[in-house]
Design a protein around this motif. Structure first.
Motif, mmCIF file in Angstrom:
data_model
loop_
_atom_site.group_PDB
_atom_site.id
_atom_site.type_symbol
_atom_site.label_atom_id
_atom_site.label_comp_id
_atom_site.label_asym_id
_atom_site.label_seq_id
_atom_site.Cartn_x
_atom_site.Cartn_y
_atom_site.Cartn_z
ATOM 1 N N GLN A 58 0.833 -1.190 0.000
ATOM 2 C CA GLN A 58 0.000 0.000 0.000
ATOM 3 C C GLN A 58 0.873 1.248 0.000
ATOM 4 N N GLN A 59 0.349 2.283 -0.631
ATOM 5 C CA GLN A 59 1.023 3.572 -0.581
ATOM 6 C C GLN A 59 0.347 4.406 0.497
ATOM 7 N N ARG A 60 1.148 4.915 1.414
ATOM 8 C CA ARG A 60 0.633 5.710 2.524
ATOM 9 C C ARG A 60 0.181 7.081 2.021
ATOM 10 N N GLY A 69 3.479 9.152 1.867
ATOM 11 C CA GLY A 69 3.629 8.893 0.442
ATOM 12 C C GLY A 69 4.462 7.681 0.084
ATOM 13 N N LEU A 70 5.092 7.027 1.066
ATOM 14 C CA LEU A 70 5.919 5.864 0.757
ATOM 15 C C LEU A 70 5.059 4.605 0.682
ATOM 16 N N ARG A 142 -3.336 5.531 0.098
ATOM 17 C CA ARG A 142 -3.487 6.262 -1.166
ATOM 18 C C ARG A 142 -3.691 5.326 -2.350
ATOM 19 N N ASP A 143 -2.987 4.182 -2.353
ATOM 20 C CA ASP A 143 -3.029 3.262 -3.490
ATOM 21 C C ASP A 143 -2.562 1.890 -3.012
ATOM 22 N N GLY A 159 14.131 5.020 -2.502
ATOM 23 C CA GLY A 159 13.532 5.770 -1.407
ATOM 24 C C GLY A 159 12.019 5.847 -1.464
ATOM 25 N N GLU A 160 11.381 4.989 -2.276
ATOM 26 C CA GLU A 160 9.919 4.996 -2.415
ATOM 27 C C GLU A 160 9.215 4.069 -1.433
ATOM 28 N N PHE A 161 9.972 3.239 -0.716
ATOM 29 C CA PHE A 161 9.402 2.250 0.200
ATOM 30 C C PHE A 161 9.856 2.580 1.614
ATOM 31 N N VAL A 162 9.011 2.300 2.608
ATOM 32 C CA VAL A 162 9.407 2.482 4.002
ATOM 33 C C VAL A 162 10.764 1.789 4.178
#
Length: 185
Positions: A58-60, A69-70, A142-143, A159-162
């Motif tokens: 999931q996207q936060r 947003g991650l 978000r998604d 840097g897109e993932f926790v």
């Protein structure tokens, strides 16, 4: 104030001692504040995999306090007062993704101790979850999408993932079908 923020500040948690025994005391969640020394709370993470070995991520939301947003695991959160680990996992998965899973009688695959508490990690397989059937919690999610280990590692690098430890992410993918710490059943 965003609705999710006001709801988060009203969360009550059971307080545990170092031996994971409830103390009978409660703590109110305050974002950014640590638990007092010697007091701990319970957190759950749910990693839901499909038959192709992909993890539902999931996207936060962009206004989340932690990691806005991650991309993250399927669902996660703190156990509320009165909940055990399994009931917290079921609630979080339902609230965030609209997925019903009976965790009754199910134990987490492992527990990670962190400075403020205990983090129970559930690795589950469900082959009948379609993205079009998800009911995302608007305040938090978000998604959502399915991702392979390689895709998640690329997201970690960019840097897109926790920022989970890379070896921990690999453990999720390797252990989803196996319990224990040896290769023998």
């Amino acid at each position: 104030m965003h609705r999710a923020d006001s709801e988060e500040t009203m969360e009550l948690w059971d307080i545990y001692d170092i031996d994971r025994q409830k103390t009978g005391k409660l703590a109110q969640r305050v974002n950014g504040k640590s638990m007092p020394e010697g007091e701990y709370h319970l957190v759950v993470h749910i990693c839901l995999f499909n038959a192709k070995g992909q993890l539902l991520i999931q996207q936060r939301q962009l206004d989340k306090i932690g990691y806005p947003g991650l991309w993250d695991v399927t669902a996660a959160g703190s156990a509320l007062a009165g909940e055990n680990s399994a009931s917290a996992a079921a609630r979080e998965l339902w609230e965030e993704m609209g997925i019903c899973h009976d965790f009754h009688g199910e134990r987490p695959f492992y527990t990670i101790n962190f400075p403020d508490g205990f983090d129970d990690v559930y690795l589950i397989e469900k082959n009948d979850v379609a993205l079009s059937d998800l009911r995302l919690q608007q305040e938090e999610v978000r998604d959502a999408k399915w991702a392979t280990l390689e895709e998640i590692e690329e997201m970690l690098d960019s840097g897109e993932f926790v920022p989970y430890y890379r070896h921990l992410v690999r453990v999720w993918f390797e252990m989803v079908k196996h319990r224990g710490s040896t290769t023998r059943e």
